[in-house]
Design an enzyme around this catalytic site. Structure first.
Site, PDB file in Angstrom:
ATOM      1  N   ASP A  36     -24.275-110.301 -19.277  1.00  0.00           N
ATOM      2  CA  ASP A  36     -25.448-110.028 -18.361  1.00  0.00           C
ATOM      3  C   ASP A  36     -26.211-111.187 -18.300  1.00  0.00           C
ATOM      4  OD1 ASP A  36     -27.405-108.280 -17.019  1.00  0.00           O
ATOM      5  OD2 ASP A  36     -28.284-107.884 -18.648  1.00  0.00           O
ATOM      6  N   HIS A  53     -22.748-115.204 -10.579  1.00  0.00           N
ATOM      7  CA  HIS A  53     -21.576-114.464 -11.031  1.00  0.00           C
ATOM      8  C   HIS A  53     -20.352-115.575 -10.791  1.00  0.00           C
ATOM      9  CE1 HIS A  53     -23.655-110.801 -10.683  1.00  0.00           C
ATOM     10  NE2 HIS A  53     -23.684-110.472  -9.469  1.00  0.00           N
ATOM     11  N   LEU A 147      -3.962-112.130 -27.354  1.00  0.00           N
ATOM     12  CA  LEU A 147      -4.906-111.257 -26.974  1.00  0.00           C
ATOM     13  C   LEU A 147      -4.917-110.349 -25.982  1.00  0.00           C
ATOM     14  CD1 LEU A 147      -8.142-111.281 -27.377  1.00  0.00           C
ATOM     15  CD2 LEU A 147      -8.166-113.124 -25.465  1.00  0.00           C
TER      16      LEU A 147
HETATM   17  C1  FPP Z   1     -24.384-108.617 -14.826  1.00  0.00           C
HETATM   18  O1  FPP Z   1     -25.451-109.490 -14.215  1.00  0.00           O
HETATM   19  C2  FPP Z   1     -23.030-109.296 -14.520  1.00  0.00           C
HETATM   20  C3  FPP Z   1     -22.424-108.715 -13.595  1.00  0.00           C
HETATM   21  C4  FPP Z   1     -22.577-107.334 -13.055  1.00  0.00           C
HETATM   22  C5  FPP Z   1     -20.742-109.132 -13.089  1.00  0.00           C
HETATM   23  C6  FPP Z   1     -20.028-109.774 -14.156  1.00  0.00           C
HETATM   24  C7  FPP Z   1     -18.842-110.506 -13.394  1.00  0.00           C
HETATM   25  C8  FPP Z   1     -18.614-112.000 -13.606  1.00  0.00           C
HETATM   26  C9  FPP Z   1     -19.055-112.820 -14.780  1.00  0.00           C
HETATM   27  C10 FPP Z   1     -17.693-112.182 -12.535  1.00  0.00           C
HETATM   28  C11 FPP Z   1     -16.079-112.551 -13.023  1.00  0.00           C
HETATM   29  C12 FPP Z   1     -15.590-111.554 -13.997  1.00  0.00           C
HETATM   30  C13 FPP Z   1     -14.336-111.291 -14.343  1.00  0.00           C
HETATM   31  C14 FPP Z   1     -13.790-110.600 -15.388  1.00  0.00           C
HETATM   32  C15 FPP Z   1     -13.421-112.308 -13.663  1.00  0.00           C
HETATM   33  P1  FPP Z   1     -26.390-109.338 -13.328  1.00  0.00           P
HETATM   34  O2  FPP Z   1     -26.061-109.499 -12.153  1.00  0.00           O
HETATM   35  O3  FPP Z   1     -26.717-107.904 -13.911  1.00  0.00           O
HETATM   36  O4  FPP Z   1     -27.784-110.179 -13.909  1.00  0.00           O
HETATM   37  P2  FPP Z   1     -29.210-109.891 -13.976  1.00  0.00           P
HETATM   38  O5  FPP Z   1     -29.493-108.782 -15.005  1.00  0.00           O
HETATM   39  O6  FPP Z   1     -30.029-111.254 -14.133  1.00  0.00           O
HETATM   40  O7  FPP Z   1     -29.665-109.597 -12.546  1.00  0.00           O
END
Ligand code: FPP
Length: 263
Positions: A36, A53, A147
């Site tokens: 997050d 992201h 893993l």
């Molecule tokens: C949450 O942060 C994150 C996500 C919804 C996406 C996670 C995805 C990645 C790290 C990209 C690649 C992943 C893989 C497995 C290749 P948020 O957007 O909710 O952040 P915020 O709470 O600050 O708005």
């Protein structure tokens, strides 16, 4: 002579020290992570959410490497929830593209490192293109024995439990299962995660202290670890800190401390 003199950066030296402190006989078999804070991290840099992201991929790499070094058996990453489909179209499309690009780029190296990929979630919501990329990677790594990397994609813990209940109800309706025989093992066998142990440790980054529909049944007795670090800043050092914290906890599973100590 200090590690700094051997050419290690301060963070590398710190990571190495943390690694040494970890009790290798008490490594969680399964670590689950809610990645997050990408959006907030990006905003803090004056950038749009996708930038966060994009940088989160480096943290995914760090988490996979760190778990590999510690011989963690299973790492589940919450990459996209069913609720995330409600985000603006540009963000959803951007995330899907990033996912495909990352899988394409990393599959060979995951395979070389003996990582076995899995996906949990409602794959019917994902496009044919995303599904075929996932299938490529799942196929490529299916015989690996290192893993287990589990991507929770289009995932909802509630939907998973509903899916399990429907399967079980069907078995009862077809006289294959008696109501009295429904137990924890039957429920587990009907979850998406039926091949995996429950996580001993669940990490959530960026300061939020919620489960957010993640592995609702499986986290019943997991140790929860919350860190202020935003996901794009998460590195091996942060993973090792979480594991050290976990190793200092007493897992009682509803029993008393004395019972745990004597057993
Ligand atoms: C949450 O942060 C994150 C996500 C919804 C996406 C996670 C995805 C990645 C790290 C990209 C690649 C992943 C893989 C497995 C290749 P948020 O957007 O909710 O952040 P915020 O709470 O600050 O708005």
């Amino acid at each position: 002579m200090s590690d700094l003199k051997f050419g290690l950066t301060e963070t590398e030296a710190e990571t190495k020290e943390l690694f040494k402190k970890i009790d290798k006989t008490n490594i969680p078999e399964h670590v689950a992570i809610i990645m997050d804070g990408n959006g907030r991290w990006a905003k803090e840099q004056g950038q749009d959410r996708l930038f966060g992201h994009f940088h989160g991929v480096e943290s995914v790499r760090a988490a996979v490497e760190g778990c590999g070094e510690l011989q963690v058996g299973y790492l589940t990453l919450y990459a996209f929830s069913t609720e995330n489909w409600e985000r603006p179209e540009t963000e959803v499309n951007g995330l899907m593209e990033l996912l495909v690009e990352t899988i394409r780029k990393e599959s060979e190296s995951l395979n070389k490192n003996n990582v076995k990929m899995h996906v949990i979630g409602d794959r019917s919501m994902l496009s044919a293109f995303v599904n075929s990329e996932l299938d490529y990677s799942l196929n490529l790594t299916r015989d690996n024995t290192g893993l287990n990397l589990i991507l929770a994609l289009s995932y909802s813990g509630k939907a998973e439990i509903i899916h399990a209940i429907k399967n079980i109800a069907e078995s009862v309706k077809n006289n294959e299962l008696a109501i009295e025989d429904i137990n924890d093992a039957v429920i587990k066998a009907n979850l998406y995660t039926n091949k995996f142990p429950d996580p001993e440790l669940m990490i959530r980054t960026s300061g939020e202290q919620r489960i957010s529909n993640f592995l609702l049944y499986q986290l019943a007795y997991s140790e929860l670890y919350f860190t202020e670090v935003r996901w794009p800043d998460f590195r091996k050092k942060n993973l090792f800190e979480a594991i050290l914290d976990y190793q200092n906890r007493e897992r009682r599973f509803g029993k008393t401390s004395a019972q745990i100590t004597s057993s």
